[in-house]
Motif scaffolding. Structure first.
Motif, PDB file in Angstrom:
ATOM      1  N   VAL A 264      16.145  17.299  -3.707  1.00 40.33           N
ATOM      2  CA  VAL A 264      15.324  16.573  -4.684  1.00 40.33           C
ATOM      3  C   VAL A 264      13.914  17.159  -4.730  1.00 40.33           C
ATOM      4  N   ASP A 265      13.344  17.474  -3.556  1.00 40.78           N
ATOM      5  CA  ASP A 265      11.999  18.071  -3.497  1.00 40.78           C
ATOM      6  C   ASP A 265      11.957  19.418  -4.224  1.00 40.78           C
ATOM      7  N   GLN A 266      12.973  20.242  -3.967  1.00 43.12           N
ATOM      8  CA  GLN A 266      13.036  21.566  -4.598  1.00 43.12           C
ATOM      9  C   GLN A 266      13.046  21.429  -6.118  1.00 43.12           C
ATOM     10  N   ARG A 267      13.872  20.491  -6.588  1.00 45.77           N
ATOM     11  CA  ARG A 267      14.021  20.310  -8.037  1.00 45.77           C
ATOM     12  C   ARG A 267      12.709  19.821  -8.647  1.00 45.77           C
ATOM     13  N   SER A 268      12.054  18.892  -7.944  1.00 40.76           N
ATOM     14  CA  SER A 268      10.784  18.343  -8.458  1.00 40.76           C
ATOM     15  C   SER A 268       9.722  19.439  -8.563  1.00 40.76           C
ATOM     16  N   LYS A 269       9.621  20.256  -7.514  1.00 35.90           N
ATOM     17  CA  LYS A 269       8.628  21.350  -7.521  1.00 35.90           C
ATOM     18  C   LYS A 269       8.914  22.325  -8.662  1.00 35.90           C
ATOM     19  N   PHE A 270      10.184  22.634  -8.863  1.00 44.49           N
ATOM     20  CA  PHE A 270      10.566  23.572  -9.923  1.00 44.49           C
ATOM     21  C   PHE A 270      10.197  23.008 -11.297  1.00 44.49           C
ATOM     22  N   GLU A 271      10.468  21.724 -11.517  1.00 41.14           N
ATOM     23  CA  GLU A 271      10.198  21.126 -12.829  1.00 41.14           C
ATOM     24  C   GLU A 271       8.697  20.976 -13.087  1.00 41.14           C
ATOM     25  N   GLU A 272       7.925  20.766 -12.025  1.00 35.98           N
ATOM     26  CA  GLU A 272       6.470  20.634 -12.189  1.00 35.98           C
ATOM     27  C   GLU A 272       5.822  21.960 -12.577  1.00 35.98           C
ATOM     28  N   ASP A 273       6.229  23.034 -11.917  1.00 33.70           N
ATOM     29  CA  ASP A 273       5.633  24.349 -12.197  1.00 33.70           C
ATOM     30  C   ASP A 273       6.678  25.444 -11.955  1.00 33.70           C
ATOM     31  N   PRO A 274       7.547  25.703 -12.955  1.00 37.39           N
ATOM     32  CA  PRO A 274       8.643  26.662 -12.762  1.00 37.39           C
ATOM     33  C   PRO A 274       8.168  28.051 -12.344  1.00 37.39           C
ATOM     34  N   GLU A 275       7.045  28.506 -12.925  1.00 38.35           N
ATOM     35  CA  GLU A 275       6.615  29.882 -12.655  1.00 38.35           C
ATOM     36  C   GLU A 275       6.167  30.066 -11.207  1.00 38.35           C
ATOM     37  N   SER A 276       5.348  29.146 -10.712  1.00 36.80           N
ATOM     38  CA  SER A 276       4.867  29.323  -9.336  1.00 36.80           C
ATOM     39  C   SER A 276       6.011  29.093  -8.343  1.00 36.80           C
ATOM     40  N   PHE A 277       6.956  28.192  -8.690  1.00 32.90           N
ATOM     41  CA  PHE A 277       8.115  27.977  -7.821  1.00 32.90           C
ATOM     42  C   PHE A 277       8.945  29.257  -7.743  1.00 32.90           C
ATOM     43  N   ARG A 278       9.164  29.895  -8.885  1.00 30.45           N
ATOM     44  CA  ARG A 278       9.934  31.143  -8.909  1.00 30.45           C
ATOM     45  C   ARG A 278       9.203  32.247  -8.136  1.00 30.45           C
ATOM     46  N   GLN A 279       7.894  32.278  -8.284  1.00 32.19           N
ATOM     47  CA  GLN A 279       7.113  33.312  -7.577  1.00 32.19           C
ATOM     48  C   GLN A 279       7.244  33.167  -6.063  1.00 32.19           C
ATOM     49  N   SER A 280       7.363  31.934  -5.576  1.00 31.03           N
ATOM     50  CA  SER A 280       7.473  31.720  -4.128  1.00 31.03           C
ATOM     51  C   SER A 280       8.808  32.247  -3.592  1.00 31.03           C
ATOM     52  N   TYR A 281       9.775  32.465  -4.490  1.00 29.25           N
ATOM     53  CA  TYR A 281      11.078  33.012  -4.075  1.00 29.25           C
ATOM     54  C   TYR A 281      11.277  34.454  -4.555  1.00 29.25           C
ATOM     55  N   GLU A 282      10.207  35.044  -5.066  1.00 26.42           N
ATOM     56  CA  GLU A 282      10.302  36.398  -5.634  1.00 26.42           C
ATOM     57  C   GLU A 282      10.861  37.407  -4.624  1.00 26.42           C
ATOM     58  N   THR A 283      10.347  37.387  -3.396  1.00 27.63           N
ATOM     59  CA  THR A 283      10.770  38.372  -2.388  1.00 27.63           C
ATOM     60  C   THR A 283      12.233  38.185  -2.020  1.00 27.63           C
ATOM     61  N   SER A 284      12.637  36.940  -1.754  1.00 26.66           N
ATOM     62  CA  SER A 284      14.035  36.698  -1.371  1.00 26.66           C
ATOM     63  C   SER A 284      14.986  37.022  -2.517  1.00 26.66           C
ATOM     64  N   GLN A 285      14.548  36.779  -3.756  1.00 28.75           N
ATOM     65  CA  GLN A 285      15.376  37.112  -4.922  1.00 28.75           C
ATOM     66  C   GLN A 285      15.565  38.637  -5.031  1.00 28.75           C
ATOM     67  N   GLN A 286      14.459  39.364  -4.871  1.00 29.06           N
ATOM     68  CA  GLN A 286      14.527  40.832  -4.957  1.00 29.06           C
ATOM     69  C   GLN A 286      15.383  41.404  -3.834  1.00 29.06           C
ATOM     70  N   ASN A 287      15.262  40.829  -2.637  1.00 31.87           N
ATOM     71  CA  ASN A 287      16.056  41.307  -1.500  1.00 31.87           C
ATOM     72  C   ASN A 287      17.549  41.104  -1.756  1.00 31.87           C
ATOM     73  N   LEU A 288      17.907  39.917  -2.288  1.00 32.51           N
ATOM     74  CA  LEU A 288      19.324  39.644  -2.559  1.00 32.51           C
ATOM     75  C   LEU A 288      19.840  40.512  -3.694  1.00 32.51           C
TER      76      LEU A 288
END
Length: 350
Positions: A225-249
């Protein structure tokens, strides 16, 4: 991996909590599309479509022939439309562009014409040209075709999809005129078992079957629920926080694909896989083939060149549970039945 402002922000794959079985099945199919797709069955609201869309966002760009409705591969004749082949034979210049792998959503009310495409008979007869209006299968070539609520889809349409997925080609015939085009895609279906099961012969055509359940652990539920709330509040900054793990995968997927052809599986393990399938009374040989492919894809994902019994143990329930004959009096999950038979034949895995 970042999405532009004009695009709908996609939840990052590496941010998805739980549902490891579904995530693994999707990753293995991306590494080896010949596994044959995934059927994801489970409760509503368990992130099935979110996870599929997140997967597409991870995938690398591919080269396609510009302005070609079939996403033709400029370097591989198997993925080329007949028009592109003709251009190559005539030594014409082929304009090439890079694009994201496409994901095509199949709407529940889609007609066969919308899925397969239509032939403009009048134009064909009056002008002598094969006037073809491509459908969703053309758009899905070299991408992912996602069917939500696949168990509610008309059986005839499911047959059409599975035939195209198996052969890699879509053929449309009308009044003696026939047109074919490449349709190689990863077929992903999802559904809720409460709304009806697929026929066994259709289930068998999906390479893997992943089960998703509602998370019971309160800590995990709060995290989701927390993850979803953070994503809906600010999708861009939430995505940026996972940028490294996304690129690695994403890089891991690319390297796994490159490694796949080098993966070995011992003759003894292949025999044991077939023994498990035979003793579980699995019809046909699809179960054997898919288990081989999935185990190799998992070894590739784990950065190894040799399949281990543990790889087989992990993928086997996903590959076989939907191929077992249903016993209405049997209460045990079919995936556990597969693991029990595995343990008898392979021995216990540490």
């Amino acid at each position: 991996m970042s999405s532009t402002k004009s695009e709908r922000a996609v939840f990052p794959f590496t941010a998805i909590v739980g549902q490891e079985e579904m995530k693994l099945a999707l990753l293995l199919n991306v590494i080896d599309p010949k596994i044959g797709g995934v059927m994801i069955m489970g409760d509503r609201g368990t992130g099935k479509s979110t996870t599929v869309r997140a997967l597409v966002d991870l995938l690398p760009e591919i080269e396609v022939v510009a302005n070609d409705p079939f996403n033709s591969d400029p370097n591989n004749p198997q993925f080329m439309s007949n028009e592109v082949r003709d251009m190559i034979e005539k030594k014409q210049d082929i304009p090439v562009v890079k694009t994201k792998i496409s994901m095509v959503d199949l709407p529940l009310g889609a007609t066969e014409d919308r899925v397969c495409g239509t032939i403009d008979l009048e134009k064909a007869l009056t002008e002598g040209v094969k006037a073809f209006e491509p459908g969703l299968l053309a758009k899905a070539n070299r991408g992912i075709l996602y069917v939500d609520e696949v168990n509610l889809l008309d059986d005839h349409l499911v047959d059409v999809l599975l035939d195209a997925a198996a052969s890699g080609w879509n053929t449309v015939e009308r009044e003696g005129i026939s047109i074919s085009h490449p349709a190689r895609f990863i077929l992903i279906g999802s559904g809720n078992p409460e709304e009806g099961e697929l026929r066994p012969q259709l289930l068998d055509r999906f390479g893997m079957h992943a089960k998703v359940t509602t998370v019971k652990d309160p800590e995990l539920r709060v995290q989701i629920v927390d993850q979803r709330s953070k994503f809906e509040e600010d999708p861009e900054s939430f995505r940026q926080s996972y940028e490294t793990s996304q690129q690695n995968l994403s890089q891991q997927i690319k390297e796994s694909r490159d490694r796949l052809s080098k993966i070995a599986i011992s003759h003894e393990d292949r025999l044991r896989i077939s023994q498990v399938c035979a003793e579980l009374d699995v019809d046909g040989l699809r179960g054997d083939i898919v288990t081989h492919r999935a185990a190799k894809a998992l070894a590739a994902l784990k950065n190894r060149l040799q399949v281990t019994p543990k790889d087989i143990f992990i993928v086997m329930p996903l590959c076989l549970r939907h191929r077992l004959r249903k016993d209405p009096l049997e209460s045990i999950d079919s995936g556990l039945l597969v693991q029990e038979k595995f343990s008898q034949i392979f021995g216990l895995i540490s």
